[in-house]
Design a protein around this motif. Structure first.
Motif, PDB file in Angstrom:
ATOM      1  N   LEU A 106       0.838  -1.205   0.000  1.00  0.00           N
ATOM      2  CA  LEU A 106       0.000   0.000   0.000  1.00  0.00           C
ATOM      3  C   LEU A 106       0.870   1.252   0.000  1.00  0.00           C
ATOM      4  O   LEU A 106       1.794   1.392   0.803  1.00  0.00           O
ATOM      5  CB  LEU A 106      -0.920  -0.003   1.221  1.00  0.00           C
ATOM      6  N   VAL A 107       0.579   2.186  -0.911  1.00  0.00           N
ATOM      7  CA  VAL A 107       1.320   3.432  -1.035  1.00  0.00           C
ATOM      8  C   VAL A 107       0.472   4.608  -0.561  1.00  0.00           C
ATOM      9  O   VAL A 107       0.957   5.513   0.120  1.00  0.00           O
ATOM     10  CB  VAL A 107       1.787   3.654  -2.487  1.00  0.00           C
TER      11      VAL A 107
ATOM     12  N   SER B 214      -5.990  10.874   4.714  1.00  0.00           N
ATOM     13  CA  SER B 214      -5.438   9.544   4.491  1.00  0.00           C
ATOM     14  C   SER B 214      -4.885   9.008   5.803  1.00  0.00           C
ATOM     15  O   SER B 214      -4.144   9.714   6.495  1.00  0.00           O
ATOM     16  CB  SER B 214      -4.320   9.573   3.447  1.00  0.00           C
ATOM     17  N   PRO B 215      -5.234   7.755   6.199  1.00  0.00           N
ATOM     18  CA  PRO B 215      -4.648   7.169   7.404  1.00  0.00           C
ATOM     19  C   PRO B 215      -3.223   6.678   7.198  1.00  0.00           C
ATOM     20  O   PRO B 215      -2.590   6.222   8.143  1.00  0.00           O
ATOM     21  CB  PRO B 215      -5.597   6.001   7.700  1.00  0.00           C
ATOM     22  N   VAL B 216      -2.711   6.763   5.953  1.00  0.00           N
ATOM     23  CA  VAL B 216      -1.351   6.316   5.662  1.00  0.00           C
ATOM     24  C   VAL B 216      -0.386   7.472   5.928  1.00  0.00           C
ATOM     25  O   VAL B 216      -0.553   8.579   5.389  1.00  0.00           O
ATOM     26  CB  VAL B 216      -1.225   5.836   4.195  1.00  0.00           C
ATOM     27  N   ALA B 217       0.619   7.224   6.771  1.00  0.00           N
ATOM     28  CA  ALA B 217       1.573   8.270   7.126  1.00  0.00           C
ATOM     29  C   ALA B 217       2.264   8.814   5.880  1.00  0.00           C
ATOM     30  O   ALA B 217       2.657   8.045   4.987  1.00  0.00           O
ATOM     31  CB  ALA B 217       2.607   7.721   8.111  1.00  0.00           C
ATOM     32  N   GLY B 218       2.391  10.130   5.821  1.00  0.00           N
ATOM     33  CA  GLY B 218       3.097  10.763   4.719  1.00  0.00           C
ATOM     34  C   GLY B 218       2.261  11.015   3.490  1.00  0.00           C
ATOM     35  O   GLY B 218       2.787  11.524   2.486  1.00  0.00           O
TER      36      GLY B 218
ATOM     37  N   GLY C  49      -5.205  13.721  -5.847  1.00  0.00           N
ATOM     38  CA  GLY C  49      -4.408  13.203  -4.753  1.00  0.00           C
ATOM     39  C   GLY C  49      -3.005  12.872  -5.207  1.00  0.00           C
ATOM     40  O   GLY C  49      -2.823  12.128  -6.181  1.00  0.00           O
ATOM     41  N   ALA C  50      -2.008  13.428  -4.496  1.00  0.00           N
ATOM     42  CA  ALA C  50      -0.605  13.136  -4.800  1.00  0.00           C
ATOM     43  C   ALA C  50      -0.210  11.830  -4.134  1.00  0.00           C
ATOM     44  O   ALA C  50      -0.589  11.557  -2.983  1.00  0.00           O
ATOM     45  CB  ALA C  50       0.288  14.265  -4.317  1.00  0.00           C
TER      46      ALA C  50
END
Length: 921
Positions: A357-358, A374-378, A412-413
């Motif tokens: 996952l990215v 986004s719950p994904v860090a960064g 979204g980047a």
């Protein structure tokens, strides 16, 4: 057990600093410890187990904030507490941890290369466990182990061995359904059957003493085999982590084991029941020396309670001469029930753990949000316009999602992935197909000649395009199949866009769409271009009037490549629908695994085919687990011997042999035994509604508890309704029928059955094995109450142990409703039968007239005799029936069956018969 001549060896321990500390000497015997678990007979779901006790604290050692306490800094809320008593039999207790085992060094006797016989008697959880459990073997993670006996995660007994060439071999057979928790298992390997093959055989027995029942059939393996002679120790139970034989030691008890060689000679025979508790090393009857390691221990302790001390306030009298702690402990349900936060949607919970996952944006924001986090860090939030958040709540695997206005946009980047190859996926609901070609989603790519990938949709077809840096189309393909076009809209779909390596410098770009309620059945459109896989740099969308009202969400980017037209990840599958149609048991197991919640379970028919569930929507953990139990009709409870949960499915409650038998005539029950014949549980008009679905209604219109008015032989209407999270609209009527069956069972309730174990210590072993849902049988009840035996289902157990007194109270419901017909085993009676004439204790013949339906069967019909019938509430055994017009029954033994009048009804029964029989006249 010498109790009560000697004081009861009650032991209370708390875990301080990771070590179990005995506080038994501190217990105030004037205020007895009380341990209780289960649900009251009045309840509908299990309550947290509780244990109350008063502990002397005159030295302040148990005051958490007392700096002079030897445990200062180590005391606090929810420290573990366990309460145990001796069971009268030793056993090897294993934790399931790799270091906690018992083993014997290698010996010439154990270097078996020919026929092998492994036997082990255990108490454990046999069915559908989360990990494979190893029982006994000469096995390690080296290249040349010898043999291993396992219980696999799919409830199979598996014998593994390494042959002389070091090749792994195995033989696996599914365990029979509903084996007892304490059971002996056996595997025999015949390495040469005399016909150029080998045969393995599997058996079970109540104990190592037998008798052994085989549960497989001879299926010869090709060619003869052998067993590698290794120097690995013999272990109970070894650990194996290599990919071909993964497994951990049994979490449970081992009572005894045997290893026999090709001559049938016992070469290892650890008998843990014969050892003194606390023994760390011993020699078995074959001369092998066994040593315990880690937390493995030989003990004889049985648990009355295992939980967490949630309250321990200090108390004292004004003079300070008496200081104590009034402690309250509870099972894990108490702590779980304190939480009020709902678990996230199944997609939100699952996608963040997807391999590769990215980036990920759930889009489950509340109304008024101006971006999607986004719950994904960064990963930065999505930039959006024209999103009407929290307006579409029909996707089972999601909280409410946004709908698109006109116009709307998304950008979204995506951070740079470490590897090339990619997959973009989202869920969407497109109300109608646009008439003109309309872009649904765009993916920006780096490191490839393809700089953007586009998916378009219209009534003419679904189009996928690969474009270069100038925006020119490199390759495209238009899908025009009518079924695929129809499937693209008017339902919740997954849209997946991905690349795969076609070889020779070619790359396949694919777009696929699939109804979230289906497994398989994906429609795809692909095109091939020359270039490299690349990586995702951004995802964008720009929409107008043609897509107004479209809902979308859970946009994810993964650094995985596909294989041909098949995506590299299917991580959305199941979670997108909220695991629609998942069985209740499988959902309970999955939820427990996701939350790292200790769980065991009983599957009565061994199939895990419990009630199919509707979607898992956001709710608290306890509520999600309980809705599974409610839909299935099983019992979610706490374990008594460890901190964790246990689930008994509905079928595990069927047709049980009694776990405890109490003889009223022998005064094994303490007074009072007071039946309650009321309408507390009477329900004869049941409506069951499926969440967001249809309903089913069952009305009992005949019988003593029917909706008929009392003057016509019923009790009037007792209606009830319940809403359950079921899968299909066919299920409510079935559940309603079962609930109506329970609600019109015509027996008295026995809310409280008390046993004084200090007066009947012979009952202690059976009482200590009792679990919620087990059947308790009362023999020889007073004739003025009802004919015996009385079968009850235990719903709550309360222990009150004192040094020289020990009371146990069982709260119960009638067990009769759970004695159900089994296809191929049960016998159907007639539609109506009555006694043709009166009988009394001196009569030798009963004549039964059939009033409706077929007449009673005789031996020529093919039924096996004897079987039991119930007449006037009394159970009698039928050895033979004669006819043909009326069926005649004759008794041959005394005492008689009492008296009955003409017209007394007869039915078959699953209960046990009285101590006499009848035969045909």
């Amino acid at each position: 057990m010498a109790f009560p001549e000697q004081a009861l060896d009650l032991r209370a321990e708390v875990q301080i600093g990771g070590l179990w500390t005995d506080i038994t000497s501190r217990l105030r015997t004037s205020d007895p410890l009380v341990a209780s678990y289960g649900m009251s007979a009045e309840g509908t779901s299990v309550d947290p187990s509780t244990c109350t006790l008063k502990v002397d604290n005159s030295d302040g050692a148990l005051s958490a904030r007392n700096p002079l306490s030897p445990w200062h800094g180590a005391l606090g809320r929810n420290i573990p507490l366990r309460v145990t008593v001796p069971s009268g039999e030793s056993y090897l207790a294993l934790t399931g941890t790799s270091s906690d085992i018992a083993s014997a060094p290698d010996h010439n006797d154990l270097d078996i290369v020919g026929d092998l016989d492994l036997r082990v008697e255990i108490t454990g959880d046999l069915y559908n466990q989360a990990v494979t459990q190893n029982l006994i073997g000469k096995w390690d993670d080296g290249p040349n182990p010898s043999f291993l006996l396992q219980i696999s995660t799919d409830s199979q007994l598996r014998l593994r061995w390494s042959d002389a060439s070091a090749a792994f071999r195995s033989y696996t057979v599914t365990l029979p359904a509903a084996l007892p928790r304490r059971v002996a298992l056996r595997a025999h390997l015949d390495v040469d059957n005399g016909d150029d093959g080998f045969i393995a055989r599997m058996y079970w027995a109540p104990s190592l003493a037998g008798p052994w029942t085989r549960f497989d059939s001879d299926i010869p393996g090709t060619g003869t085999t052998s067993i590698y002679s290794s120097t690995v120790p013999l272990s109970i139970a070894p650990t194996s982590q290599v990919s071909s034989t993964p497994g951990v030691p049994l979490a449970g008890r081992v009572h005894a084991a045997e290893v026999r060689n090709s001559s049938g000679v016992v070469v290892a025979s650890p008998d843990f029941a014969a050892q003194v508790p606390g023994t760390a090393t011993f020699t078995d009857s074959s001369g092998k020396t066994w040593t315990l390691a880690g937390a493995a221990e030989i003990t004889d302790r049985e648990y009355l309670f295992h939980g967490e001390m949630s309250k321990s306030p200090p108390r004292w009298v004004p003079s300070g001469k008496q200081v104590w702690v009034s402690a309250e402990a509870a099972g894990i349900l108490r702590r779980l029930g304190q939480g009020r936060k709902a678990l996230d949607s199944t997609l939100r919970r699952r996608i963040p753990s997807a391999p590769g996952l990215v980036a990920y944006w759930p889009m489950e924001e509340m109304t008024g949000a101006t971006q999607a986090y986004s719950p994904v860090a960064g990963v930065a939030p999505l930039k959006i316009t024209g999103f009407d958040f929290a307006t579409e709540d029909t996707l089972g695997g999601s909280s409410p999602l946004p709908k698109l206005k006109n116009p709307a946009s998304l950008s979204g980047a995506v951070p740079r992935a470490a590897t090339n190859g990619w997959q973009v996926e989202m869920v969407y609901l497109l109300p109608t197909m646009p008439a003109a070609q309309t872009e649904i989603l765009r993916v920006s790519v780096g490191g490839s000649t393809m700089r953007t990938a586009h998916v378009y949709a219209s009534t003419a077809g679904i189009r996928v395009e690969a474009r270069d840096s100038e925006g020119d189309v490199i390759q495209f393909f238009l899908y025009t199949g009518p079924n695929g076009i129809a499937a693209f809209h008017s339902r919740w779909n997954k849209l997946v866009i991905f690349v795969s390596n076609e070889g020779g410098g070619d790359v396949r770009l694919t777009a696929g769409w699939q109804d979230v309620t289906e497994i398989g059945g994906r429609s795809t459109v692909s095109t091939i271009f020359t270039g490299s896989l690349g990586y995702v740099t951004a995802v964008t969308g720009s929409w107008g009037a043609a897509t107004e009202g479209m809902a979308l969400g859970h946009l994810g980017v993964m650094a995985v490549a596909g294989a041909g037209a098949t995506p590299g990840s299917v991580y959305y599958d199941g979670a997108d629908s909220g695991y629609l149609s998942e069985s209740a048991l499988n959902r309970i197991v999955r939820l427990a695994a996701e939350e790292s919640l200790p769980l065991t379970w009983e599957d009565g028919d061994g199939t895990a085919a419990t009630a199919q569930m509707g979607p898992q929507r956001p709710a608290t953990m306890v509520n999600l687990l309980q809705e599974c139990a409610d839909a299935d009709g099983g019992i979610l409870m706490e374990r008594q011997d460890r901190l964790g949960l246990h689930y008994r499915d509905r079928t595990s409650l069927y047709n049980q042999a009694p776990a405890l038998v109490l003889d009223y005539a022998a005064r094994q029950l303490a007074p009072p035994l007071e039946p309650v014949d009321d309408d507390k549980w009477t329900r004869n008009d049941i409506t069951v509604t499926r969440t967001a679905g249809s309903s089913g209604r069952v009305v009992i219109e005949e019988g003593p508890l029917s909706v008929l008015p009392p003057e016509e032989g019923g009790v009037g209407t007792y209606d009830d309704s319940v809403t359950l999270n079921l899968y299909t609209d066919e299920q409510p009527i079935q559940v309603a029928g079962w609930l109506a069956h329970l609600g019109t069972w015509n027996e008295a309730r026995y809310p409280s059955v008390k046993v004084r174990l200090h007066r009947h210590p012979e009952l202690i072993p059976a009482v200590l094995k009792m679990r919620i849902g087990d059947t308790l049988r009362i023999l020889n009840p007073p004739a003025f109450v009802q004919p015996g035996p009385i079968d009850l289902q235990v719903r709550k157990i309360t222990h009150t142990p004192r040094p020289r007194a020990w009371e146990v109270v069982f709260e119960c419901l009638p067990a009769g409703p759970w004695n159900v017909a089994v296809v191929g085993v049960s016998k159907a009676d007639t539609a109506g039968s009555v006694l043709a004439g009166p009988v009394d204790a001196d009569d030798t013949v009963m004549t039964v007239a059939t009033t409706r339906g077929p007449r009673w069967v005789d031996a020529a019909t093919g039924w096996d005799f004897p079987f039991d019938v119930r007449v006037g509430g009394e159970v009698v055994r039928v050895d033979q029936i004669t006819g043909p017009v009326q069926d005649a029954f004759a008794r041959t033994l005394t005492p008689g069956w009492g008296t009955a009048t003409s017209g007394q009804t007869w039915t078959t029964t699953g209960g046990s018969s009285a101590d006499y029989s009848v035969q045909g006249a």
